[in-house]
Design an enzyme around this catalytic site. Structure first.
Site, PDB file in Angstrom:
ATOM      1  N   LYS A 203      50.377  12.233  49.847  1.00 52.40           N
ATOM      2  CA  LYS A 203      50.232  12.215  51.318  1.00 52.40           C
ATOM      3  C   LYS A 203      50.973  13.601  52.087  1.00 52.40           C
ATOM      4  O   LYS A 203      51.986  13.570  51.933  1.00 52.40           O
ATOM      5  CB  LYS A 203      50.566  11.075  52.201  1.00 52.40           C
ATOM      6  CG  LYS A 203      50.460  10.802  53.503  1.00 52.40           C
ATOM      7  CD  LYS A 203      50.858   9.763  53.952  1.00 52.40           C
ATOM      8  CE  LYS A 203      50.979   9.567  55.527  1.00 52.40           C
ATOM      9  NZ  LYS A 203      51.803   8.444  56.036  1.00 52.40           N
TER      10      LYS A 203
ATOM     11  N   HIS B 213      56.057  14.943  55.396  1.00 55.04           N
ATOM     12  CA  HIS B 213      55.759  15.162  56.670  1.00 55.04           C
ATOM     13  C   HIS B 213      56.526  16.456  57.029  1.00 55.04           C
ATOM     14  O   HIS B 213      57.814  16.329  56.933  1.00 55.04           O
ATOM     15  CB  HIS B 213      56.104  13.978  57.531  1.00 55.04           C
ATOM     16  CG  HIS B 213      55.478  12.822  57.299  1.00 55.04           C
ATOM     17  ND1 HIS B 213      55.838  11.960  56.227  1.00 55.04           N
ATOM     18  CD2 HIS B 213      54.423  12.114  57.900  1.00 55.04           C
ATOM     19  CE1 HIS B 213      54.950  10.818  56.219  1.00 55.04           C
ATOM     20  NE2 HIS B 213      54.291  11.043  57.297  1.00 55.04           N
TER      21      HIS B 213
END
Length: 230
Positions: free
Chosen positions: A145, A119
């Site tokens: 991700k 992230h």
């Protein structure tokens, strides 16, 4: 949990949300943000009896969560993976590469998938860097991700292109851009092969900037492509 097609997860710190009508109607899974739980998250899992499979996440502070950066955080995540309802765990790529998560990953039940996540709350890296991040995440996870922050709508196309590059090779990635300029990426990334989307049942319970509520994201994804492809 299989991620061979798009999975829409109801993101929450309260597992009771899995029994909410919107979750039952629209979600394929529930992402349990253990770091946001008001009470003991393992006790919540012990009491959980809804039908949706659980993605367990115990997000650390340095990557946007509320969990302290200590051994206890990953121990609790590992304990969560022992519950039958938990079919995937989300572990930060940095924690994996530093070796912090080695014990957790080595002892995961064989049927629990790993989402290796990155992230970036500051910006969206260039396409080459995005490709490298996704590659690194896929080295360690069943799903790679990559979540960035869009400073303008121009940040979204490179992220989508990287998504499509990996998805076309059958390599499962989950991508989205946080923030208002990247909000539309949450709806269209599945068209490019992103395997996971996240949304709160209620708008006020968003766990990341720019999230749609669950019913809205479900409708957008379904309207844009009634058969999301890998």
């Amino acid at each position: 949990m299989e991620f061979d097609s798009f999975v829409l997860a109801a993101a929450t710190g309260d597992l009771a949300d899995a029994d909410h009508a919107a979750a039952r109607e629209h979600a394929d899974a529930v992402e349990f943000r253990m770091d946001l739980a008001e009470d003991d998250p393992l006790a919540a899992l012990d009491a959980y009896d809804a039908s949706l499979p659980v993605i367990a996440t115990n997000r650390v502070e340095w990557e946007g969560g509320a969990a302290a950066d200590d051994d206890r955080r990953l121990e609790v995540l590992g304990a969560a993976a022992e519950y039958d309802a938990v079919e995937a765990v989300d572990v930060e790529l940095e924690a994996i590469e530093r070796g912090d998560a080695a014990g957790v990953l080595a002892n995961l039940p064989s049927d629990v998938s790993v989402i290796a996540s990155v992230h970036d709350f500051d910006w969206t890296p260039d396409a080459e860097s995005l490709h490298s991040l996704a590659s690194a995440a896929l080295e360690h996870g069943d799903v790679g991700k990559v979540v960035t922050t869009a400073e303008s709508v121009d940040d979204v196309p490179p992220l989508l292109q990287v998504t499509r590059t990996f998805a076309a090779q059958g390599m499962p990635v989950a991508t989205m851009a946080m923030g208002e300029p990247g909000r539309h990426s949450r709806a269209i990334a599945p068209l490019y092969g992103s395997r996971i989307g996240y949304a709160p049942v209620r708008p006020e319970d968003a766990t990341a900037p720019g999230q749609f509520d669950l019913a809205t994201l479900s409708e957008l994804v379904r309207t844009l492509d009634p058969n999301p492809r890998a």
